[in-house]
Design an enzyme around this catalytic site. Structure first.
Site, short mmCIF file in Angstrom:
data_model
loop_
_atom_site.label_atom_id
_atom_site.label_comp_id
_atom_site.label_asym_id
_atom_site.label_seq_id
_atom_site.Cartn_x
_atom_site.Cartn_y
_atom_site.Cartn_z
CD GLU A 66 -2.99 -1.29 2.15
OE1 GLU A 66 -2.87 -0.55 3.15
OE2 GLU A 66 -3.93 -2.10 2.00
CD GLU A 122 -3.85 -6.77 2.81
OE1 GLU A 122 -2.63 -6.54 2.71
OE2 GLU A 122 -4.62 -6.08 3.50
#
Length: 495
Positions: A217, A318
């Site tokens: 991220e 994810e």
């Protein structure tokens, strides 16, 4: 005599018709998980019905090769397993990796700590240690490494591991914090060396790392837990001038995946990562997450990214049902439209439509099918095991997992999400090739793949509240089957 001849001729025709019918019958094995209680149950009897959905399998239409499916080794999951009895610890790991279980083939773990750790930690805690002489993975040796090794012992086919950092050590960053901030340019080479030392350290434990993502991220998480920011240009510079050459110089044959965040900004990253040969040469592909939407798998974005670099990987690295505390021993909840995600409360008004309430089973099944049908080669769930609070998580970022445990009582609950994932991981094996199909009913979502052994796996999702009859055809052979209301089915056509 004449009547006897007619009778024998008629009997011969009937036998011939029966033989032809048998020859034209498509053999299948059918496994179903449903709101009515099936849990990867083998179905052998089907109710008769009319108006069958027609499904034609087209094995000559070939698409991407499948890397695998699975979940993640986090410190939280590994720690919880160590709080259970040996019997229940083995039960869970065997369910994920054993030959009779989900047979996970693609997994992920974190480099340094993440929110699903017990605390903040780094393998390089000594500030100014440019040569990383004090590098050590001792933090992983109590929980994560034993969990991986136990899984390796149970897995007959083995599995790949994708490793991701949430942040560099704070001393390498401009804000000197675990949360947010950027990697200082003077530490680019040291941070690249860090990856190399990590691969070597795990290799010394007998664990091979298949791939790396550059940063989990890189757009950040509002500084709620470990993070480090990159622009696409900064990531390309780090990989092309530091990480890629460093791993090559150290003879590490691992995949490097860029981005590693939500699909809604994937196009921008694809444009910059794959701008030219120089920027793209060290990237093996993209890692992506699903949190930008609870139901839109963004097929146009996935298709765009594939077209931009057809030979590169797209791996869903994810996914989880977030912003929820697990429901214990309540299968019905996982089939109800009650769950929400972070965006239900926090998304801007113009993005609220991307975050409706949803059925957890459908969220998983829809996304995996949608990803596969749009060139994604692998799909990885987040934590394999969490407790009844949805942790442990030092940032109180509670989530669901397919397996929930109560360590104090030494109890284990396999949620319907475990069986949902197993419909894919158990039956679509690494090296399978997605193939074409024609489906006459838009209410049924499905995908199809041909395994390396030649068998064909169809995964079909029926979200309607009535059963559906299906006629599945392959060439001139066909079979009549049925999928229950609110059900997920895997249909195997053997070799």
């Amino acid at each position: 005599m004449k009547n006897l001849k007619h009778y024998l001729s008629f009997l011969f025709i009937l036998v011939l018709m029966g033989c032809n019918a048998k020859q034209n019958e498509l053999p299948v094995d059918v496994y179903e998980t449903s709101a009515s209680g099936n849990k990867l149950t083998k179905i052998t009897e089907f109710s008769a019905g009319n108006e069958a959905v027609t499904i034609q399998i087209l094995p000559d239409e070939k698409y991407q090769t499948i890397t695998g499916f699975g979940g993640s080794f986090t410190e939280s999951s590994a720690y919880l397993l160590n709080q259970l009895s040996p019997k229940n610890r083995h039960l869970i790991l065997d369910a994920y990796f054993g030959s009779d279980g989900a047979k996970y083939s693609l997994t992920r773990t974190h480099i340094n700590s993440c929110d699903f750790s017990l605390s903040n930690y780094s393998y390089a805690p000594v500030a100014g240690d440019m040569a990383l002489e004090n590098f050590s993975i001792k933090e992983d040796q109590d929980d994560i490494i034993p969990m991986i090794k136990a899984a390796m012992e149970l897995s007959e086919d083995g599995f790949k591991i994708l490793s991701s950092p949430w942040t560099a050590p704070p001393w390498m960053k401009d804000n000197k914090d675990w949360k947010g901030g950027k990697l200082l340019p003077e530490y680019y080479d040291t941070w690249a060396l860090f990856f190399s030392k990590y691969i070597d350290a795990y290799k010394s434990e007998g664990i091979d790392i298949w791939g790396l993502t550059v940063e989990n991220e890189p757009l950040g998480n509002n500084s709620n837990w470990e993070s480090m920011h990159y622009t696409p240009e900064e990531m390309v510079e780090f990989v092309s001038k530091h990480l890629g050459p460093k791993l090559k110089d150290h003879s590490h044959n691992v995949k490097i995946l860029g981005y590693d965040q939500n699909r809604d900004e994937l196009k921008e990253w694809a444009d910059i990562m794959y701008k030219d040969e120089e920027s793209a040469k060290y990237f093996d592909g993209m890692a992506i997450h699903w949190y930008a939407s609870t139901y839109d798998y963004m097929p146009d974005v996935l298709q765009y990214t594939h077209d931009k670099a057809p030979n590169k990987l797209m791996i869903q690295s994810e996914a989880c049902v977030d912003a929820e505390v697990p429901h214990w021993n309540d299968d019905a909840w996982y089939w109800k439209k009650e769950a929400t995600d972070w965006g239900w409360d926090w998304a801007p008004d113009d993005q609220k439509y991307l975050h409706p309430k949803y059925v957890p089973v459908y969220r998983y099944a829809r996304d995996i099918i949608g990803c596969l049908n749009n060139w994604v080669q692998g799909w990885v769930d987040w934590n394999m095991v969490l407790d009844t609070q949805g942790g442990p998580n030092w940032a109180s970022n509670w989530c669901l997992a397919p397996v929930i445990v109560d360590p104090a009582k030494d109890e284990v609950y396999f949620t319907p999400m475990y069986y949902t994932l197993a419909h894919f991981s158990k039956y679509i094996r690494p090296g399978a090739v997605r193939i074409g199909f024609e489906n006459s009913d838009d209410d049924l979502m499905m995908t199809a793949a041909q395994n390396p052994d030649g068998s064909i796996a169809l995964v079909i999702l029926n979200m309607k509240e009535e059963a559906k009859n299906m006629k599945i055809s392959l060439g001139n052979r066909s079979v009549d089957v049925q999928i229950n209301a609110q059900a997920l089915q895997t249909v195997i056509i053997p070799v």
